[in-house]
Design a protein around this motif. Sequence first.
Motif, short mmCIF file in Angstrom:
data_model
loop_
_atom_site.label_atom_id
_atom_site.label_comp_id
_atom_site.label_asym_id
_atom_site.label_seq_id
_atom_site.Cartn_x
_atom_site.Cartn_y
_atom_site.Cartn_z
N CYS A 268 -20.47 -13.03 -30.45
CA CYS A 268 -20.08 -13.62 -29.16
C CYS A 268 -18.63 -14.07 -29.19
CB CYS A 268 -21.00 -14.79 -28.81
SG CYS A 268 -22.68 -14.31 -28.39
N ASN A 269 -18.24 -14.73 -30.26
CA ASN A 269 -16.85 -15.21 -30.38
C ASN A 269 -15.87 -14.04 -30.33
OD1 ASN A 269 -17.74 -17.84 -30.61
ND2 ASN A 269 -17.60 -17.90 -32.84
N ASN A 270 -16.24 -12.92 -30.98
CA ASN A 270 -15.36 -11.75 -30.96
C ASN A 270 -15.26 -11.13 -29.57
OD1 ASN A 270 -14.76 -11.97 -33.68
ND2 ASN A 270 -16.33 -10.49 -34.33
N LEU A 271 -16.37 -11.11 -28.83
CA LEU A 271 -16.33 -10.60 -27.46
C LEU A 271 -15.36 -11.40 -26.61
CD1 LEU A 271 -20.12 -9.94 -26.67
CD2 LEU A 271 -18.34 -8.20 -26.89
N ILE A 272 -15.42 -12.71 -26.74
CA ILE A 272 -14.55 -13.59 -25.97
C ILE A 272 -13.10 -13.42 -26.41
CG2 ILE A 272 -14.02 -16.00 -25.43
CD1 ILE A 272 -17.06 -16.56 -25.93
N LYS A 273 -12.88 -13.39 -27.72
CA LYS A 273 -11.53 -13.26 -28.27
C LYS A 273 -10.86 -11.96 -27.84
CE LYS A 273 -11.23 -12.49 -32.69
NZ LYS A 273 -11.30 -12.71 -34.15
N ASN A 274 -11.66 -10.89 -27.74
CA ASN A 274 -11.11 -9.58 -27.39
C ASN A 274 -11.17 -9.29 -25.89
OD1 ASN A 274 -10.59 -8.93 -30.12
ND2 ASN A 274 -12.73 -8.31 -30.42
N ASN A 275 -11.42 -10.34 -25.10
CA ASN A 275 -11.47 -10.22 -23.64
C ASN A 275 -12.53 -9.21 -23.16
OD1 ASN A 275 -9.31 -12.08 -23.10
ND2 ASN A 275 -7.86 -10.47 -23.71
N GLN A 276 -13.62 -9.15 -23.91
CA GLN A 276 -14.73 -8.28 -23.52
C GLN A 276 -15.87 -9.07 -22.87
OE1 GLN A 276 -15.06 -6.69 -27.61
NE2 GLN A 276 -14.86 -4.65 -26.70
N ALA A 277 -15.70 -10.38 -22.80
CA ALA A 277 -16.71 -11.24 -22.17
C ALA A 277 -16.06 -12.53 -21.70
CB ALA A 277 -17.84 -11.54 -23.16
N HIS A 278 -16.62 -13.08 -20.64
CA HIS A 278 -16.21 -14.41 -20.17
C HIS A 278 -16.84 -15.47 -21.07
CE1 HIS A 278 -14.83 -12.42 -16.52
NE2 HIS A 278 -16.06 -11.96 -16.30
N LEU A 279 -16.13 -16.53 -21.28
CA LEU A 279 -16.68 -17.67 -22.01
C LEU A 279 -17.77 -18.32 -21.16
CD1 LEU A 279 -16.61 -19.79 -24.31
CD2 LEU A 279 -14.84 -20.98 -23.02
N LEU A 280 -18.94 -18.50 -21.75
CA LEU A 280 -20.06 -19.10 -21.04
C LEU A 280 -20.36 -20.47 -21.62
CD1 LEU A 280 -22.44 -18.89 -19.04
CD2 LEU A 280 -23.76 -17.80 -20.86
N SER A 281 -20.24 -21.49 -20.77
CA SER A 281 -20.54 -22.85 -21.23
C SER A 281 -21.62 -23.51 -20.41
CB SER A 281 -19.27 -23.71 -21.19
OG SER A 281 -18.73 -23.76 -19.87
#
Length: 365
Positions: A268-281
């Motif tokens: 999940c962290n890699n998806l966010i870091k690589n702009n492949q996913a929105h951060l979900l909080s």
Amino acid sequence: MNSEKLLAILKLQATKNVGDIIAKKLIAATGDVEQVFKESKNTLHKINGIGTHVTDSLFANENLKRAEEELHYIQQKNIGFSYFLEDDYPQNLKHCIDAPILFFKEGNIDLSNQKIISVVGTRNITSYGRDFCNQLIEDLKDYNPIIVSGFAYGVDICAHKAAIKNNLQTTGVLAHGFETIYPKTHKKYISEVHKNGGFITEFWHDEQPMRENFLKRNRIVAGLSKATIIIESAKKGGSLVTADIANSYNRDVFALSGRANDIYSTGCNNLIKNNQAHLLSSADDIVKMLNWDLSKTSPPKQKELFVSLTDIEQKVYDYLQQNGKQLLDVIALNCDIPVYKLSSILIQMELKGVVKPLPGKLFEI
């Protein structure tokens, strides 16, 4: 749909060297699925991308036999189905080039609601992921979304159960036919999923859960929904494949971030870091990104403050409240309930949201 047309669709599905993209090309060029098998090989060869390996497979004798057997099963078991050119085929999935030309369905499925989200993740869900998944779906319930997942261990079954608990429709996308239950331990959840939605699969009734089937299944999970949510994932995993497919469909992807040294947050962290996913909080991130307007939905139901328990469920609840988390066998002994019966009771209490299962056959309030 008449039997002749359904048989033609099944024949096309049974044909080797013909996937969903080629099948759609053949249907579009000939005008109808039944016409595909009425055209000559020379005519079919003129269709771009259709070679002798395809046409030779199309007219193989075994295709008809297999299709007739599957048609008999569908009619005998009254299996529902959706064809990609008919109105009841899900709109989100219809826009995916490689979506199945036909899939089968069981239960009370209605995918006309456009608020559809897929929730997937690791089989090895942690308490962090489980708590977030449960809270997320509870916070989204006033928007009445449909929760899609793969009925697998971990995040998948957690999402299905959370949807049931919050009286939301949930759809399990299977990697096998309806004559198989995988994993077998999830058999106990089938009736509840049927009541609150159901199952779909592109695989014929006797198809087994082969490894490649799970990868094919993932494109349907991603294609059905407006957004795919990854709760937890290691560096590699099937949920990352689903995220990649969702991105290829230009759908939103959300990922739950975690600590840098947590194995099941790495993906999940890699998806966010690589702009492949929105951060979900929180649920608000989904509501805002998907532009869900609560005023356009039905009035929210008042949250149930008290859960109705049967006498025997109350007995188990009182015991756990007094003694804290306990082993299944210990609960059975002290409550004087056979283990086989207690297991069923605890499942019902879990669905009502009053007990929580823990690793090692432990349960707590």
